[in-house]
Design an enzyme around this catalytic site. Sequence first.
Site, PDB file in Angstrom:
ATOM      1  N   SER A 127       4.680   0.068   6.690  1.00 21.28           N
ATOM      2  CA  SER A 127       4.553   0.073   5.235  1.00 21.28           C
ATOM      3  C   SER A 127       3.126  -0.314   4.879  1.00 21.28           C
ATOM      4  O   SER A 127       2.419  -0.927   5.696  1.00 21.28           O
ATOM      5  CB  SER A 127       5.530  -0.935   4.617  1.00 21.28           C
ATOM      6  N   TYR A 140       8.993  -9.063   3.441  1.00 23.38           N
ATOM      7  CA  TYR A 140       8.805  -7.670   3.817  1.00 23.38           C
ATOM      8  C   TYR A 140       7.441  -7.485   4.489  1.00 23.38           C
ATOM      9  O   TYR A 140       7.325  -6.813   5.517  1.00 23.38           O
ATOM     10  CB  TYR A 140       8.917  -6.796   2.565  1.00 23.38           C
TER      11      TYR A 140
END
Length: 247
Positions: A127, A140
């Site tokens: 990501s 995250y």
Amino acid sequence: VVARQLGAEGAHVALRARDEAELARAAADLRGRGGSVLTLPGDVSDRAAIEHAVERAAAHFGQLDVLINNAGIIQTGPLEHMNLRDFEQALGVHFFGPLYTTMAALPHLKARAKDSPQGSAIVNLASVAGLVGSQIDPLYSLTKGGVTLFTKSTALEFGRKGYRIRVNSIHPGVIDTDMGQQTFAMRAQALGTNDTEATRKLSTSMHPIGRLGVADDIAKGIVFLASDDAGFMTGAGLVVDGGYTAQ
């Protein structure tokens, strides 16, 4: 969507997911397009189940050429409000999932690489949150940052050992999927509002290309990294983020 793109390129696809109904729908879609698919229900954080699934896939297709570590969850919120279960779940899916699956698939990928012109391939879904920090997604970022460096380290190790296994990661920006919708809702909550449309517009404005990503944008990048066209790439991160991290 990734499986559909791979199937369109002629790949035989083994699918693994916790949601058996969604798995069945994806398999039916692939078969309807003439694809060859094996479904393997289960949790990527369960090491024994992962090992069993990889062996089933290898036995069913006779070989493994490509591994795509694509499982993900989203847990947005302030660090002080998270509990141990949140950390365990995120690490289980984003970190231990790729670790267990890579370890299980490694013997098969090594064997296949000997006869493949560009070797075997592993593609890890990371990501942009694994490249830069996040104001509201610390967990995250933690786990996806781990994926980023796990990718580079395994690429270096496998290269040093002559395994001929290319390992690369892909780094999406905000993608307009079900998980993206969850992100908008959780970010709105973190900002003390229920206005998900406002957070959606805010996210869109952070992408200089002028739109959010869609699943096909990422799927095409994954297929490229898995293909022989990326034969001189290993340890790399393919950023598909509409310019998000260019700022």
